[in-house]
Enzyme design. Structure first.
Site, short mmCIF file in Angstrom:
data_model
loop_
_atom_site.label_atom_id
_atom_site.label_comp_id
_atom_site.label_asym_id
_atom_site.label_seq_id
_atom_site.Cartn_x
_atom_site.Cartn_y
_atom_site.Cartn_z
N LYS A 82 0.82 -1.22 0.00
CA LYS A 82 0.00 0.00 0.00
C LYS A 82 0.85 1.27 0.00
O LYS A 82 0.36 2.34 -0.35
CB LYS A 82 -0.95 0.01 1.20
CG LYS A 82 -0.27 0.12 2.56
CD LYS A 82 -1.29 0.09 3.69
CE LYS A 82 -0.64 0.15 5.06
NZ LYS A 82 0.10 1.39 5.28
N ASP A 83 2.13 1.15 0.37
CA ASP A 83 3.03 2.32 0.39
C ASP A 83 3.73 2.53 -0.95
O ASP A 83 4.42 3.55 -1.13
CB ASP A 83 4.10 2.15 1.48
CG ASP A 83 3.52 2.14 2.89
OD1 ASP A 83 2.46 2.77 3.09
OD2 ASP A 83 4.12 1.51 3.77
N ARG A 130 -8.08 8.42 3.94
CA ARG A 130 -9.04 7.38 3.54
C ARG A 130 -9.90 6.96 4.71
O ARG A 130 -11.13 6.88 4.62
CB ARG A 130 -8.27 6.16 2.99
CG ARG A 130 -9.14 4.91 2.82
CD ARG A 130 -8.29 3.70 2.49
NE ARG A 130 -7.37 3.34 3.56
CZ ARG A 130 -7.68 2.62 4.63
NH1 ARG A 130 -8.92 2.18 4.79
NH2 ARG A 130 -6.77 2.32 5.53
N ARG A 131 -9.25 6.68 5.83
CA ARG A 131 -10.01 6.29 7.01
C ARG A 131 -10.84 7.44 7.54
O ARG A 131 -12.00 7.26 7.95
CB ARG A 131 -9.06 5.77 8.11
CG ARG A 131 -8.41 4.44 7.78
CD ARG A 131 -7.39 4.03 8.82
NE ARG A 131 -6.81 2.73 8.55
CZ ARG A 131 -5.53 2.43 8.70
NH1 ARG A 131 -4.68 3.36 9.12
NH2 ARG A 131 -5.08 1.22 8.44
N ARG A 148 0.43 9.92 14.06
CA ARG A 148 1.49 9.28 13.30
C ARG A 148 2.29 8.40 14.25
O ARG A 148 2.12 8.45 15.46
CB ARG A 148 2.42 10.33 12.69
CG ARG A 148 1.87 11.13 11.50
CD ARG A 148 1.94 10.38 10.19
NE ARG A 148 3.21 9.71 9.97
CZ ARG A 148 4.34 10.31 9.55
NH1 ARG A 148 4.34 11.60 9.31
NH2 ARG A 148 5.45 9.62 9.38
N ARG A 154 0.95 4.40 18.48
CA ARG A 154 -0.49 4.63 18.28
C ARG A 154 -1.32 3.95 19.37
O ARG A 154 -2.25 4.55 19.91
CB ARG A 154 -0.90 4.13 16.90
CG ARG A 154 -0.20 4.88 15.77
CD ARG A 154 -0.69 4.44 14.41
NE ARG A 154 0.13 5.02 13.36
CZ ARG A 154 -0.31 5.35 12.15
NH1 ARG A 154 -1.57 5.14 11.85
NH2 ARG A 154 0.50 5.86 11.25
N CYS A 241 -1.01 7.21 -2.48
CA CYS A 241 -1.33 6.32 -1.37
C CYS A 241 -1.88 7.07 -0.16
O CYS A 241 -2.38 6.45 0.78
CB CYS A 241 -0.10 5.50 -0.98
SG CYS A 241 1.32 6.49 -0.49
#
Length: 315
Positions: A82-83, A130-131, A148, A154, A241
């Site tokens: 995805k990156d 996106r989220r 981040r 997190r 992305c």
């Protein structure tokens, strides 16, 4: 066993090292070739505060790794797919796409809560537009705040009480053996994952035929077809992305054999407007499925939403 090990470039985070170690062990088990890990610092690792879009978005976690492969410091590199930018670097070969781990997102919330149980006004952390767009589209009254850092950083935001919850990729928790810390696996009907989420990409130099052939044993054709459809959609939308685009392609049995079913969403970070569409087709036409679905989304106004995300609020 060969005496000269392959040098595998990896980011230094716990998740990246775990992923790379798993790839190295699998490659050695299948081929007998030893592999040693070489850590490479990327811009995304060094700057843990800026929004990904401000760092340049696509490629921020992979550029340094790719250059290490090109200049010969390492023989191959492992990336979270995805990156990886959708435009292939001609100096490199995408030699393998490994079997995909669960691509869904998860919620890690205080007191074991699910999304639907979080009180109005709960602070939910994510660094992903996106989220953010999809969470806001659910209309739950959540406050989505930027966060981040690595998985530990997190999760610590929740245990410390700074946040009520964070949203993470389930694949990362599974690879770290920490999947039980999730309080909910989020249904893609609510939040579609990032294109390529859960899959690993392995790159080597385009002119290194021996390594390319060696890495082919790690390639999974079904996963490659699925992520090809997702990334083709992302490329046609001209979205990076870090754009508010979710996509999930699944291989399922159809009337004429295996087919790809692709679902996608483009959403404004405020939660509205949101465009959700789907398409299906053959595995051999994976790229075409993504291109056609993206064209439909563009006809519905997706370009305007993606454009706004580039100049919108910091994710």
């Amino acid at each position: 066993m060969s005496e000269t090990p392959l040098r595998l470039g990896t980011r230094a985070s716990a998740l990246a090292v775990t992923q790379s170690t798993q790839v190295a062990e699998r490659l050695t088990a299948l081929t007998g070739v030893p592999v040693e890990l070489v850590t490479v610092s990327t811009e995304g690792d060094r700057d843990q505060t800026s929004a990904l879009r401000d760092l340049g978005g696509a490629g921020v976690f992979v550029a340094a790794l790719r250059e290490a492969v090109v200049d010969g410091r390492v023989d191959l590199a492992v990336h979270s797919l995805k990156d990886l930018p959708t435009t292939q670097d001609p100096r490199l070969a995408l030699a393998a796409v490994t079997v995909r781990e669960d691509p869904r997102d998860v919620l890690v919330a205080r007191d074991g809560l699910t999304l639907g149980e979080l009180p109005t006004g709960s602070r939910v952390g994510t660094g992903s537009p996106r989220r953010e767009s999809q969470l806001n589209a659910l209309g739950l009254g959540l406050e989505v705040v930027p966060v981040r850092g690595n998985v530990d950083t997190r999760l610590a935001k929740v245990t410390s009480g700074d946040l009520d919850a964070v949203v993470l990729a389930r694949a990362g928790l599974l690879r770290l053996g920490r999947q039980d810390e999730a309080t909910e696996v989020i249904d893609p009907i609510q939040v579609l994952p990032a294109p390529g989420q859960g899959a690993l990409a392995i790159e080597c130099r385009a002119d290194d035929d021996a390594t390319t052939r060696l890495l082919a044993v790690l390639d999974d054709p079904s996963t490659r077809a699925a992520v090809t459809a997702e990334r083709s959609l992302l490329a046609t939308l001209e979205a990076g992305c870090s754009a508010p685009v979710g996509a999930l392609a699944e291989v399922a049995w159809g009337d004429d054999g295996d087919e790809i079913w692709l679902r996608a969403v483009v959403g404004d970070q405020s939660g509205a407007p949101t465009i959700r569409l789907s398409a299906a087709g053959s595995l051999e036409d994976a790229a075409g499925i993504g291109e056609r679905l993206a064209a439909e989304m563009l006809a519905e106004g997706a370009a305007d939403i993606v454009s706004r995300s580039r100049v919108g609020s910091t994710p």
